[in-house]
Design a protein around this motif. Structure first.
Motif, PDB file in Angstrom:
ATOM      1  N   ASP A   1       8.070 -51.628 -21.115  1.00 37.57           N
ATOM      2  CA  ASP A   1       9.574 -51.529 -20.722  1.00 37.57           C
ATOM      3  C   ASP A   1       9.782 -52.378 -19.881  1.00 37.57           C
ATOM      4  O   ASP A   1      11.011 -53.062 -19.536  1.00 37.57           O
ATOM      5  CB  ASP A   1       9.897 -49.598 -21.121  1.00 37.57           C
ATOM      6  CG  ASP A   1       9.746 -50.023 -22.725  1.00 37.57           C
ATOM      7  OD1 ASP A   1      10.256 -50.466 -23.164  1.00 37.57           O
ATOM      8  OD2 ASP A   1       9.737 -48.247 -23.080  1.00 37.57           O
ATOM      9  N   GLU A   2       9.147 -51.855 -19.119  1.00 36.83           N
ATOM     10  CA  GLU A   2       9.397 -52.303 -17.569  1.00 36.83           C
ATOM     11  C   GLU A   2       9.092 -53.433 -17.118  1.00 36.83           C
ATOM     12  O   GLU A   2       9.672 -54.265 -16.173  1.00 36.83           O
ATOM     13  CB  GLU A   2       8.170 -51.176 -16.978  1.00 36.83           C
ATOM     14  CG  GLU A   2       7.340 -50.047 -16.614  1.00 36.83           C
ATOM     15  CD  GLU A   2       7.022 -48.905 -15.515  1.00 36.83           C
ATOM     16  OE1 GLU A   2       5.943 -49.913 -15.251  1.00 36.83           O
ATOM     17  OE2 GLU A   2       6.532 -48.112 -15.037  1.00 36.83           O
ATOM     18  N   ALA A   3       8.207 -54.379 -18.114  1.00 34.23           N
ATOM     19  CA  ALA A   3       8.078 -55.856 -18.044  1.00 34.23           C
ATOM     20  C   ALA A   3       9.132 -56.661 -18.422  1.00 34.23           C
ATOM     21  O   ALA A   3       9.620 -57.770 -18.736  1.00 34.23           O
ATOM     22  CB  ALA A   3       7.037 -56.657 -18.751  1.00 34.23           C
ATOM     23  N   GLY A   4       9.974 -56.023 -19.062  1.00 34.05           N
ATOM     24  CA  GLY A   4      11.101 -55.985 -20.249  1.00 34.05           C
ATOM     25  C   GLY A   4      11.138 -57.522 -21.232  1.00 34.05           C
ATOM     26  O   GLY A   4      11.792 -57.667 -21.559  1.00 34.05           O
ATOM     27  N   ILE A   5       9.937 -56.793 -22.447  1.00 31.15           N
ATOM     28  CA  ILE A   5       8.980 -56.726 -23.204  1.00 31.15           C
ATOM     29  C   ILE A   5       9.821 -55.935 -24.900  1.00 31.15           C
ATOM     30  O   ILE A   5       9.245 -54.945 -24.412  1.00 31.15           O
ATOM     31  CB  ILE A   5       7.834 -57.215 -23.004  1.00 31.15           C
ATOM     32  CG1 ILE A   5       7.424 -57.970 -21.773  1.00 31.15           C
ATOM     33  CG2 ILE A   5       7.144 -58.147 -24.289  1.00 31.15           C
ATOM     34  CD1 ILE A   5       5.657 -58.399 -21.793  1.00 31.15           C
TER      35      ILE A   5
ATOM     36  N   ARG B   1       7.067 -64.314 -20.768  1.00 32.27           N
ATOM     37  CA  ARG B   1       6.571 -63.168 -19.762  1.00 32.27           C
ATOM     38  C   ARG B   1       5.453 -63.226 -20.398  1.00 32.27           C
ATOM     39  O   ARG B   1       4.613 -63.640 -20.865  1.00 32.27           O
ATOM     40  CB  ARG B   1       7.533 -61.906 -20.251  1.00 32.27           C
ATOM     41  CG  ARG B   1       8.586 -61.405 -19.445  1.00 32.27           C
ATOM     42  CD  ARG B   1       9.389 -60.744 -20.074  1.00 32.27           C
ATOM     43  NE  ARG B   1      11.011 -60.058 -19.793  1.00 32.27           N
ATOM     44  CZ  ARG B   1      11.386 -60.893 -20.584  1.00 32.27           C
ATOM     45  NH1 ARG B   1      11.467 -61.228 -22.540  1.00 32.27           N
ATOM     46  NH2 ARG B   1      13.662 -60.322 -20.782  1.00 32.27           N
ATOM     47  N   SER B   2       4.283 -62.485 -19.136  1.00 29.17           N
ATOM     48  CA  SER B   2       2.864 -62.159 -19.453  1.00 29.17           C
ATOM     49  C   SER B   2       2.572 -60.924 -18.211  1.00 29.17           C
ATOM     50  O   SER B   2       3.073 -61.238 -17.270  1.00 29.17           O
ATOM     51  CB  SER B   2       2.464 -63.458 -18.938  1.00 29.17           C
ATOM     52  OG  SER B   2       2.895 -63.981 -17.654  1.00 29.17           O
ATOM     53  N   ILE B   3       1.831 -60.500 -19.070  1.00 24.55           N
ATOM     54  CA  ILE B   3       0.746 -59.413 -18.632  1.00 24.55           C
ATOM     55  C   ILE B   3      -0.319 -58.701 -18.021  1.00 24.55           C
ATOM     56  O   ILE B   3      -0.493 -59.013 -19.540  1.00 24.55           O
ATOM     57  CB  ILE B   3       2.508 -57.578 -18.012  1.00 24.55           C
ATOM     58  CG1 ILE B   3       2.190 -57.553 -19.478  1.00 24.55           C
ATOM     59  CG2 ILE B   3       3.735 -58.270 -17.476  1.00 24.55           C
ATOM     60  CD1 ILE B   3       3.037 -55.871 -19.541  1.00 24.55           C
ATOM     61  N   THR B   4      -0.458 -58.434 -17.832  1.00 32.84           N
ATOM     62  CA  THR B   4      -1.839 -57.862 -17.927  1.00 32.84           C
ATOM     63  C   THR B   4      -2.356 -56.535 -17.374  1.00 32.84           C
ATOM     64  O   THR B   4      -1.541 -55.696 -16.306  1.00 32.84           O
ATOM     65  CB  THR B   4      -3.123 -58.513 -17.372  1.00 32.84           C
ATOM     66  OG1 THR B   4      -3.464 -59.852 -16.933  1.00 32.84           O
ATOM     67  CG2 THR B   4      -4.236 -58.006 -16.913  1.00 32.84           C
ATOM     68  N   ILE B   5      -2.397 -55.582 -18.127  1.00 38.32           N
ATOM     69  CA  ILE B   5      -2.735 -54.090 -18.250  1.00 38.32           C
ATOM     70  C   ILE B   5      -4.400 -53.792 -18.021  1.00 38.32           C
ATOM     71  O   ILE B   5      -4.916 -53.862 -19.208  1.00 38.32           O
ATOM     72  CB  ILE B   5      -1.660 -52.851 -19.496  1.00 38.32           C
ATOM     73  CG1 ILE B   5      -0.533 -53.982 -19.434  1.00 38.32           C
ATOM     74  CG2 ILE B   5      -1.526 -51.943 -19.179  1.00 38.32           C
ATOM     75  CD1 ILE B   5       0.610 -53.200 -20.885  1.00 38.32           C
TER      76      ILE B   5
END
Length: 369
Positions: free
Chosen positions: A66-70, A39-43
């Motif tokens: 938590d919302e990204a499931g990490i 997974r990868s997200i940018t905040i």
């Protein structure tokens, strides 16, 4: 405790790249000789992360993760390069103990803060026999401690704090001799020169990219960038400057590709060839990287941590045990007096209880008779 890089490498690592106004997370997993980006997200973050309230930043990070499931907690961090302070200087021929004192004095003179308020790392190189050069990199200790507190508030366990560009272009890797590495990072441009097994220069050109007209895309200020490159090269010893022939632009994004294309013809007249590096190099990695693994700081530090390799620069403060904190808080003479007083009190208590026990034994013997 053993240093973070000596611990057993984990199967999953969370790579984090901290920028001026955003944080990029990449969940990287290693298994059975291969690896994957899960997974990868940018905040986005409206304030500078290093200056933010740790508890507030931690709550935001935990909610987004938590919302990204990490769920992974082990975290390798690429610090924001614009917050690093750098100093390059020549080192006279000195014994190791004297060299350390010399570098501490130069750091106190060259940096705007006292060395006690900084976390300092050094890279030494020898351009020619008998001539040494040092590159000193430092972060404000308070900023690092606030970031560490924010990560722990987000239930993350930081295992390394390092820099992204030296991880993408390690000086010890094959083909890193006399290389100018560039990394576009938002409006900034990171600049690194590797030579031998050390770093000859590290700089960050702030606001090197800016929006022009109505286009939202950032365009490079080529004249300024070329001028700063010439200044940086002019400050190098001839042994390094004369051997520099390659420029590597890191990044998988379209801005990095466009920047490499417009930079190449301008530097060709100076004898420098430009190479775009959109993906991570598998050199030295003990497992197979994912296909088209992007050359980003977040992924680079995650791969290094998963491989169990020591970073060139480590800015993670060492953990202090309760006894070390107690010993630091109280000077040795006060500790000696406190130890003597505690020993005396223990001896008196033992004497009192022993005397009491003797009277009890005598009384019991008389009663039995």
């Amino acid at each position: 405790m053993s240093p973070p890089w000596r611990r057993r490498p984990g199967a999953t690592v969370l790579g984090l790249a901290v920028d001026r106004e955003s944080l990029e997370f990449i969940e990287f997993r290693r298994t059975n000789g291969s690896s994957e980006i899960r997974r990868s997200i940018t905040i986005p973050f409206p304030a500078a992360p290093l200056a933010s309230d740790p508890e507030a930043l931690g709550r935001i990070l935990r909610k987004q993760l938590d919302e990204a499931g990490i769920r992974e907690s082990r975290c390798a961090v690429a610090l924001p390069a614009h917050a690093a302070m750098s100093l390059t200087l020549r080192v006279p021929s000195l014994p190791d103990a004297d060299r350390k004192s010399f570098l501490e004095i130069e750091a106190e003179r060259g940096f705007p803060q006292s060395p006690e308020n900084l976390i300092l790392q050094t890279s030494l190189l020898e351009p020619r026999p008998g001539h040494q050069q040092a590159t000193l990199l430092a972060f404000e200790r308070g900023a690092i401690q606030r970031l560490e507190a924010a990560l722990r508030a987000a239930k993350l366990k930081p295992i390394t704090f390092t820099l992204g560009l030296p991880t993408l272009q390690p000086p010890s890797s094959q083909g890193s001799h006399a290389v100018l590495a560039l990394l576009p990072s938002g409006p900034n441009l990171e600049l690194l020169i590797t030579c031998g097994s050390g770093i000859a220069a590290f700089r960050v050109l702030e606001d090197a990219f800016a929006a022009q007209g109505e286009s939202p895309d950032l365009q490079p200020d080529l004249d300024r960038i070329l001028r700063e490159i010439r200044i940086t090269l002019g400050q190098l010893p001839p042994e390094i400057r004369d051997t520099l022939q390659r420029v590597r632009v890191f990044g998988p994004s379209e801005p990095a590709r466009s920047f490499a294309e417009v930079l190449a013809p301008r530097l060709l007249t100076t004898g420098l060839t430009v190479e775009l590096v959109p993906g991570l190099s598998p050199q030295g990695v003990p497992f197979r990287l994912p296909t088209h693994a992007p050359a980003t700081p977040a992924l680079a530090v995650a791969v290094e941590a998963a491989a169990g390799r020591r970073p060139l620069f480590e800015f993670l403060p060492p953990r202090v045990s309760a006894w070390q904190e107690f010993a630091t808080r109280y000077p040795s003479r006060r500790l000696a007096w406190a130890g003597a007083a505690a020993s005396s009190a223990a001896a008196i208590l033992c004497l009192l209880f022993g005397t009491q026990q003797i009277f009890l034994w005598r009384g019991q013997s008389r009663w039995d008779a």
